[in-house]
Design a protein around this motif. Structure first.
Motif, PDB file in Angstrom:
ATOM      1  N   LEU A   1     -20.865  -8.936  20.468  1.00 52.44           N
ATOM      2  CA  LEU A   1     -21.172 -10.048  19.562  1.00 52.44           C
ATOM      3  C   LEU A   1     -22.030 -11.094  20.264  1.00 52.44           C
ATOM      4  O   LEU A   1     -21.654 -11.618  21.311  1.00 52.44           O
ATOM      5  CB  LEU A   1     -19.874 -10.692  19.064  1.00 52.44           C
ATOM      6  CG  LEU A   1     -20.036 -11.839  18.062  1.00 52.44           C
ATOM      7  CD1 LEU A   1     -20.636 -11.326  16.744  1.00 52.44           C
ATOM      8  CD2 LEU A   1     -18.698 -12.518  17.795  1.00 52.44           C
ATOM      9  N   SER A   2     -23.186 -11.375  19.664  1.00 58.07           N
ATOM     10  CA  SER A   2     -24.098 -12.389  20.194  1.00 58.07           C
ATOM     11  C   SER A   2     -24.298 -13.479  19.149  1.00 58.07           C
ATOM     12  O   SER A   2     -23.695 -13.432  18.064  1.00 58.07           O
ATOM     13  CB  SER A   2     -25.437 -11.733  20.562  1.00 58.07           C
ATOM     14  OG  SER A   2     -26.312 -12.656  21.170  1.00 58.07           O
ATOM     15  N   GLU A   3     -25.154 -14.459  19.463  1.00 64.83           N
ATOM     16  CA  GLU A   3     -25.376 -15.583  18.558  1.00 64.83           C
ATOM     17  C   GLU A   3     -26.179 -15.174  17.327  1.00 64.83           C
ATOM     18  O   GLU A   3     -25.740 -15.341  16.191  1.00 64.83           O
ATOM     19  CB  GLU A   3     -26.092 -16.708  19.299  1.00 64.83           C
ATOM     20  CG  GLU A   3     -26.398 -17.912  18.451  1.00 64.83           C
ATOM     21  CD  GLU A   3     -27.109 -19.008  19.241  1.00 64.83           C
ATOM     22  OE1 GLU A   3     -26.802 -20.186  19.010  1.00 64.83           O
ATOM     23  OE2 GLU A   3     -27.972 -18.687  20.094  1.00 64.83           O
TER      24      GLU A   3
ATOM     25  N   THR B   1     -24.024  -9.933  15.349  1.00 69.12           N
ATOM     26  CA  THR B   1     -24.381 -11.315  15.659  1.00 69.12           C
ATOM     27  C   THR B   1     -23.613 -12.253  14.743  1.00 69.12           C
ATOM     28  O   THR B   1     -23.227 -11.866  13.630  1.00 69.12           O
ATOM     29  CB  THR B   1     -25.893 -11.559  15.485  1.00 69.12           C
ATOM     30  OG1 THR B   1     -26.298 -11.110  14.183  1.00 69.12           O
ATOM     31  CG2 THR B   1     -26.693 -10.805  16.545  1.00 69.12           C
ATOM     32  N   MET B   2     -23.398 -13.473  15.197  1.00 72.23           N
ATOM     33  CA  MET B   2     -22.700 -14.449  14.367  1.00 72.23           C
ATOM     34  C   MET B   2     -23.534 -14.808  13.151  1.00 72.23           C
ATOM     35  O   MET B   2     -23.011 -15.053  12.071  1.00 72.23           O
ATOM     36  CB  MET B   2     -22.372 -15.699  15.187  1.00 72.23           C
ATOM     37  CG  MET B   2     -21.370 -15.461  16.303  1.00 72.23           C
ATOM     38  SD  MET B   2     -21.009 -16.975  17.226  1.00 72.23           S
ATOM     39  CE  MET B   2     -20.190 -17.978  15.973  1.00 72.23           C
TER      40      MET B   2
ATOM     41  N   THR C   1     -17.759 -19.475  12.733  1.00 71.09           N
ATOM     42  CA  THR C   1     -16.574 -18.943  13.415  1.00 71.09           C
ATOM     43  C   THR C   1     -15.739 -18.086  12.473  1.00 71.09           C
ATOM     44  O   THR C   1     -15.295 -16.982  12.823  1.00 71.09           O
ATOM     45  CB  THR C   1     -15.717 -20.096  13.973  1.00 71.09           C
ATOM     46  OG1 THR C   1     -16.479 -20.815  14.950  1.00 71.09           O
ATOM     47  CG2 THR C   1     -14.449 -19.560  14.625  1.00 71.09           C
TER      48      THR C   1
ATOM     49  N   ALA D   1     -17.580 -14.843  11.700  1.00 78.39           N
ATOM     50  CA  ALA D   1     -17.485 -13.918  12.835  1.00 78.39           C
ATOM     51  C   ALA D   1     -16.102 -13.283  12.894  1.00 78.39           C
ATOM     52  O   ALA D   1     -15.963 -12.076  13.156  1.00 78.39           O
ATOM     53  CB  ALA D   1     -17.790 -14.648  14.139  1.00 78.39           C
TER      54      ALA D   1
ATOM     55  N   LEU E   1     -18.386 -10.684  24.323  1.00 81.11           N
ATOM     56  CA  LEU E   1     -18.984 -11.900  23.788  1.00 81.11           C
ATOM     57  C   LEU E   1     -20.143 -12.339  24.678  1.00 81.11           C
ATOM     58  O   LEU E   1     -19.949 -12.689  25.844  1.00 81.11           O
ATOM     59  CB  LEU E   1     -17.928 -13.007  23.714  1.00 81.11           C
ATOM     60  CG  LEU E   1     -16.667 -12.659  22.911  1.00 81.11           C
ATOM     61  CD1 LEU E   1     -15.624 -13.759  23.060  1.00 81.11           C
ATOM     62  CD2 LEU E   1     -16.999 -12.408  21.449  1.00 81.11           C
TER      63      LEU E   1
ATOM     64  N   PRO F   1     -20.609 -17.358  20.713  1.00 83.39           N
ATOM     65  CA  PRO F   1     -19.424 -16.542  20.399  1.00 83.39           C
ATOM     66  C   PRO F   1     -18.219 -16.867  21.267  1.00 83.39           C
ATOM     67  O   PRO F   1     -17.077 -16.758  20.812  1.00 83.39           O
ATOM     68  CB  PRO F   1     -19.904 -15.099  20.615  1.00 83.39           C
ATOM     69  CG  PRO F   1     -21.107 -15.202  21.467  1.00 83.39           C
ATOM     70  CD  PRO F   1     -21.739 -16.506  21.138  1.00 83.39           C
ATOM     71  N   ASN F   2     -18.450 -17.284  22.507  1.00 88.01           N
ATOM     72  CA  ASN F   2     -17.321 -17.653  23.369  1.00 88.01           C
ATOM     73  C   ASN F   2     -16.677 -18.953  22.918  1.00 88.01           C
ATOM     74  O   ASN F   2     -15.459 -19.109  22.977  1.00 88.01           O
ATOM     75  CB  ASN F   2     -17.785 -17.748  24.821  1.00 88.01           C
ATOM     76  CG  ASN F   2     -17.825 -16.398  25.504  1.00 88.01           C
ATOM     77  OD1 ASN F   2     -16.798 -15.803  25.791  1.00 88.01           O
ATOM     78  ND2 ASN F   2     -19.023 -15.894  25.740  1.00 88.01           N
TER      79      ASN F   2
END
Length: 264
Positions: free
Chosen positions: A107-109, A148-149, A176, A179, A193, A198-199
């Protein structure tokens, strides 16, 4: 095969290249490089923790009940979920081929401009570096799901958690919850992440604080092992961080290998 993948990653990551003449302790909290990743002092971020001990249960969380109407009633199957996102963003969205219950979800931005042009996530130079890194985990490519988010190219502001800039623009809280639903629908065993967004969303920490260990999280009653990794873009921009990322990745590999052996 594993040794070949290791060599390819080693060469692409650049950890075989001398970046400075003077030996550096990259893990020192006082090192100037690490000052870039100090935790934010933003009061909203500190007070927006969903629960303690990195255990997230979005289904039972009270913040779901007070969520803005834009993200209520999120679809409960992945096909409808993607159509729903397409309707919200109102433009071309980029998704990966759906894989339910993969071993690893990355999962990325958001996608990169090059990804949108190619029609595939992680298709550029940073993507090639990421794939070389993932090859060292001994996970089959068909057992990795990329997400991705945001399904469009954009920067997600994790400081403005609740404030709406205008109209129906999404807040970080919205991203959030989106996701979390995406993860819940895919049901991965492990979650990787990439980068701060994502973190911040799943662990309430920046990447530098979250790295080096496995985080046990719960998303809609599904238990998942989450792991933070510096985004490949940052590794390309700051070669001195590549050795750190490689060392971090070995922690995740050890966990996966341990679990695989136990299941056999």
């Amino acid at each position: 095969m594993a040794f070949k993948s290791l060599l390819e990653w080693w060469q692409q990551a650049g950890v075989d290249i001398l970046t400075q003449d003077i030996p550096q302790n990259w893990f020192s909290k006082n090192h100037p490089e690490n000052s870039l990743f100090k935790p934010s002092d933003n009061k909203n971020i500190r007070e927006n923790n969903f629960s303690k001990n990195n255990l997230l249960n979005f289904k039972k969380n009270e913040e779901i009940l007070s969520a803005p109407s834009l993200i209520k009633n999120i679809p409960q199957n992945i096909s409808s979920f993607q159509l729903w996102l397409q309707n919200i963003f109102g433009e071309k969205c980029l998704f990966s081929e759906v894989k339910i219950s993969p071993k690893l979800m990355v999962l990325s931005e958001s996608p990169e401009a090059e990804d949108m042009a190619q029609g595939q996530l992680f298709s550029g130079k940073a993507g090639r570096l990421l794939h070389a890194m993932l090859d060292t985990l001994s996970i089959k490519k068909q057992d990795i799901y990329f997400a991705t988010m945001s399904p469009i190219v954009e920067h997600i502001d994790y400081v403005k958690i609740w404030s709406y800039a205008a109209g129906n623009s999404l807040t970080f809280h919205d991203y959030t919850l989106i996701a979390a639903q995406h993860i819940s629908l895919i049901k991965p065993r492990y979650l990787l992440l990439l980068g701060d967004a994502p973190n911040r969303a799943l662990l309430q920490m920046n990447t530098m604080d979250a790295r080096k260990k496995i985080h046990a999280i719960t998303v809609n009653n599904d238990n998942i092992d989450a792991f933070a990794l510096l985004h490949p873009k940052m590794l390309l921009e700051t070669p001195s961080l590549k050795a750190i990322a490689w060392k971090d990745l070995r922690v995740l590999k050890g966990k996966i290998d341990e679990k695989t052996t136990a299941d056999e």
